[in-house]
Design a protein around this motif. Structure first.
Motif, PDB file in Angstrom:
ATOM      1  N   VAL A 148       1.137  -1.416  -0.225  1.00 11.81           N
ATOM      2  CA  VAL A 148       0.275   0.119  -0.386  1.00 11.81           C
ATOM      3  C   VAL A 148       0.751   0.891  -0.242  1.00 11.81           C
ATOM      4  CG1 VAL A 148      -1.746   1.129   1.039  1.00 11.81           C
ATOM      5  CG2 VAL A 148      -1.801  -1.080   1.323  1.00 11.81           C
ATOM      6  N   ILE A 149       1.285   1.859  -1.047  1.00 17.23           N
ATOM      7  CA  ILE A 149       1.514   3.495  -1.061  1.00 17.23           C
ATOM      8  C   ILE A 149       0.478   4.147  -1.087  1.00 17.23           C
ATOM      9  CG2 ILE A 149       3.117   4.744  -2.218  1.00 17.23           C
ATOM     10  CD1 ILE A 149       3.881   2.252  -3.430  1.00 17.23           C
ATOM     11  N   GLN A 150       0.789   5.165  -0.034  1.00 19.85           N
ATOM     12  CA  GLN A 150      -0.071   6.446  -0.257  1.00 19.85           C
ATOM     13  C   GLN A 150       0.574   7.984  -0.289  1.00 19.85           C
ATOM     14  OE1 GLN A 150      -1.244   5.642   4.577  1.00 19.85           O
ATOM     15  NE2 GLN A 150      -2.917   4.458   4.334  1.00 19.85           N
ATOM     16  N   VAL A 151      -0.490   8.247  -1.218  1.00 15.13           N
ATOM     17  CA  VAL A 151       0.061   9.846  -1.517  1.00 15.13           C
ATOM     18  C   VAL A 151      -0.555  11.231  -0.602  1.00 15.13           C
ATOM     19  CG1 VAL A 151      -0.092  11.156  -3.453  1.00 15.13           C
ATOM     20  CG2 VAL A 151      -0.122   9.011  -3.813  1.00 15.13           C
ATOM     21  N   THR A 152      -0.088  11.560   0.124  1.00 19.30           N
ATOM     22  CA  THR A 152      -0.957  12.349   0.981  1.00 19.30           C
ATOM     23  C   THR A 152      -0.515  13.958   0.654  1.00 19.30           C
ATOM     24  OG1 THR A 152      -0.324  10.867   2.956  1.00 19.30           O
ATOM     25  CG2 THR A 152      -1.280  13.024   3.766  1.00 19.30           C
ATOM     26  N   SER A 153      -1.711  15.082   0.449  1.00 15.27           N
ATOM     27  CA  SER A 153      -0.735  16.767   0.062  1.00 15.27           C
ATOM     28  C   SER A 153      -1.070  17.014   1.709  1.00 15.27           C
ATOM     29  CB  SER A 153      -1.677  17.090  -0.700  1.00 15.27           C
ATOM     30  OG  SER A 153      -1.423  16.176  -2.345  1.00 15.27           O
ATOM     31  N   VAL A 154       0.003  18.047   1.691  1.00 13.55           N
ATOM     32  CA  VAL A 154      -0.389  19.007   3.478  1.00 13.55           C
ATOM     33  C   VAL A 154       0.251  20.788   2.829  1.00 13.55           C
ATOM     34  CG1 VAL A 154       0.433  18.937   5.762  1.00 13.55           C
ATOM     35  CG2 VAL A 154       0.696  16.671   4.430  1.00 13.55           C
ATOM     36  N   PRO A 155      -1.115  21.372   3.812  1.00 13.60           N
ATOM     37  CA  PRO A 155      -0.269  22.443   3.339  1.00 13.60           C
ATOM     38  C   PRO A 155       0.119  22.788   4.293  1.00 13.60           C
ATOM     39  CG  PRO A 155      -2.712  22.067   3.606  1.00 13.60           C
ATOM     40  CD  PRO A 155      -2.192  20.654   4.031  1.00 13.60           C
ATOM     41  N   GLU A 156       1.624  24.114   3.145  1.00 14.77           N
ATOM     42  CA  GLU A 156       2.449  24.879   4.295  1.00 14.77           C
ATOM     43  C   GLU A 156       2.351  25.690   3.516  1.00 14.77           C
ATOM     44  OE1 GLU A 156       6.316  22.182   4.056  1.00 14.77           O
ATOM     45  OE2 GLU A 156       5.055  20.730   5.672  1.00 14.77           O
ATOM     46  N   ASP A 158       1.740  29.041   1.378  1.00 15.79           N
ATOM     47  CA  ASP A 158       1.342  29.113  -0.129  1.00 15.79           C
ATOM     48  C   ASP A 158       1.367  28.040  -0.914  1.00 15.79           C
ATOM     49  OD1 ASP A 158       3.306  29.456  -0.846  1.00 15.79           O
ATOM     50  OD2 ASP A 158       2.661  31.414  -1.300  1.00 15.79           O
ATOM     51  N   LYS A 159       1.439  27.166  -0.030  1.00 13.68           N
ATOM     52  CA  LYS A 159       2.491  25.151  -1.411  1.00 13.68           C
ATOM     53  C   LYS A 159       1.989  24.380  -0.407  1.00 13.68           C
ATOM     54  CE  LYS A 159       6.370  27.893  -2.209  1.00 13.68           C
ATOM     55  NZ  LYS A 159       7.580  27.425  -2.811  1.00 13.68           N
ATOM     56  N   LEU A 160       1.683  23.665  -0.755  1.00 16.04           N
ATOM     57  CA  LEU A 160       1.265  21.961  -1.147  1.00 16.04           C
ATOM     58  C   LEU A 160       2.762  21.419  -1.132  1.00 16.04           C
ATOM     59  CD1 LEU A 160      -2.046  21.493  -2.696  1.00 16.04           C
ATOM     60  CD2 LEU A 160      -1.512  21.342  -0.757  1.00 16.04           C
ATOM     61  N   LYS A 161       3.300  19.929   0.382  1.00 13.40           N
ATOM     62  CA  LYS A 161       3.725  19.570   0.614  1.00 13.40           C
ATOM     63  C   LYS A 161       3.314  18.121  -0.228  1.00 13.40           C
ATOM     64  CE  LYS A 161       7.778  20.073   1.656  1.00 13.40           C
ATOM     65  NZ  LYS A 161       8.971  20.201   1.351  1.00 13.40           N
ATOM     66  N   ARG A 162       3.578  17.542  -0.787  1.00 16.67           N
ATOM     67  CA  ARG A 162       3.320  15.971  -1.145  1.00 16.67           C
ATOM     68  C   ARG A 162       4.388  15.096  -0.521  1.00 16.67           C
ATOM     69  NH1 ARG A 162       1.929  18.610  -5.776  1.00 16.67           N
ATOM     70  NH2 ARG A 162      -0.457  18.903  -5.971  1.00 16.67           N
ATOM     71  N   THR A 182       8.923  15.566  -5.160  1.00 13.32           N
ATOM     72  CA  THR A 182       8.041  16.970  -6.576  1.00 13.32           C
ATOM     73  C   THR A 182       8.131  16.305  -7.283  1.00 13.32           C
ATOM     74  OG1 THR A 182      10.718  17.253  -6.157  1.00 13.32           O
ATOM     75  CG2 THR A 182       9.586  19.023  -4.563  1.00 13.32           C
ATOM     76  N   ILE A 183       7.218  16.906  -7.833  1.00  9.31           N
ATOM     77  CA  ILE A 183       6.946  16.365  -9.105  1.00  9.31           C
ATOM     78  C   ILE A 183       7.272  18.010 -10.418  1.00  9.31           C
ATOM     79  CG2 ILE A 183       5.497  16.263 -11.225  1.00  9.31           C
ATOM     80  CD1 ILE A 183       3.950  14.798  -9.155  1.00  9.31           C
ATOM     81  N   GLY A 184       8.544  17.861 -10.709  1.00  5.66           N
ATOM     82  CA  GLY A 184       8.580  19.108 -11.843  1.00  5.66           C
ATOM     83  C   GLY A 184       9.544  18.499 -13.014  1.00  5.66           C
ATOM     84  N   ASP A 185      10.408  19.695 -13.776  1.00  2.00           N
ATOM     85  CA  ASP A 185      11.199  19.395 -15.235  1.00  2.00           C
ATOM     86  C   ASP A 185      11.703  18.333 -15.170  1.00  2.00           C
ATOM     87  OD1 ASP A 185      10.283  21.636 -15.820  1.00  2.00           O
ATOM     88  OD2 ASP A 185      11.713  22.739 -15.104  1.00  2.00           O
ATOM     89  N   GLU A 186      12.636  17.707 -13.503  1.00  2.00           N
ATOM     90  CA  GLU A 186      13.168  16.767 -13.315  1.00  2.00           C
ATOM     91  C   GLU A 186      12.209  15.358 -13.775  1.00  2.00           C
ATOM     92  OE1 GLU A 186      14.013  19.058 -10.823  1.00  2.00           O
ATOM     93  OE2 GLU A 186      15.053  20.321 -12.135  1.00  2.00           O
ATOM     94  N   GLY A 187      11.535  15.642 -13.221  1.00  2.00           N
ATOM     95  CA  GLY A 187      10.593  14.040 -13.137  1.00  2.00           C
ATOM     96  C   GLY A 187       9.979  13.948 -11.219  1.00  2.00           C
TER      97      GLY A 187
END
Length: 197
Positions: A148-156, A158-162, A182-187
């Motif tokens: 089981v892998i859980q993806v969680t987003s937490v507001p910090e 004005d941003k979201l930490k995942r 993080t998901i970005g230009d580097e993947g």
């Protein structure tokens, strides 16, 4: 796919959102790049999946197959997965939506069929929206899955930490920490640095 136990059924769950799908798409791209065959089953238009993966620059040139599944009954989905499903890695997007009105015993039988199909050498990733199924159904999925892998987003501010939380994974030592990513230009980047203080 090397990070998952062989011949396994893994849940990737999130409160309603698309981050789990993006994570699964990165896994699909890496698996196809390793020369393995990937089947991605989704109720979403295949052009949308391809567009997302092109935007992220991860659309594989070969070994990646998208199959749109609309109006499918739980039984028809299970037949597709267990009797006719192809691929070393099989990803089922929005898996929970197919079992909304399914009795617990039928869900148990269905997961048992997927587990049996996995023993033939495949890995199944079932993408689940938390809170869509009744609690007992979700608990059953957790109990029967190999991981089981859980993806969680937490507001910090004005941003979201995942974060990724892995409460269960057959054959591995579990981390006691949530893994920020993080998901970005580097993947899709998982931050494995230790934090002190």
């Amino acid at each position: 796919m090397d990070n998952f136990p062989e011949k396994s059924v893994i849940l990737i769950e999130e409160g309603t959102g698309l981050v789990k799908s993006v994570y699964a798409q990165y896994i699909a791209a890496e698996t196809a790049a390793d020369g393995k065959d990937v089947s991605y089953l989704t109720p979403r238009p295949s052009d949308d999946i391809r567009s997302e993966m092109k935007l992220l620059r991860i659309l594989p040139a070969k070994g990646f197959h998208i199959e749109e599944i609309h109006g499918t009954t739980p039984g028809a989905l299970l037949d597709l997965l267990t009797l006719h499903g192809n691929g070393d890695l099989v990803i089922v997007d929005q898996f929970s939506l197919y079992f909304l009105d399914t009795p617990l015993s039928d869900l148990r039988e269905g997961i048992s069929r997927i587990i049996t199909a996995a023993k033939n050498g495949r890995v199944f990733l079932l993408l689940v929206d938390r809170g869509v199924l009744p609690e007992r159904h979700e608990a059953l999925l957790h109990a029967m899955a190999d991981g089981v892998i859980q993806v969680t987003s937490v507001p910090e501010g004005d941003k979201l930490k995942r974060y990724l939380n892995i409460p269960k994974m057959r054959g591995t030592l579990l981390s006691e920490k949530m893994l920020p990513f993080t998901i970005g230009d580097e993947g899709f980047l998982i931050d494995t640095r230790e934090r002190h203080g």
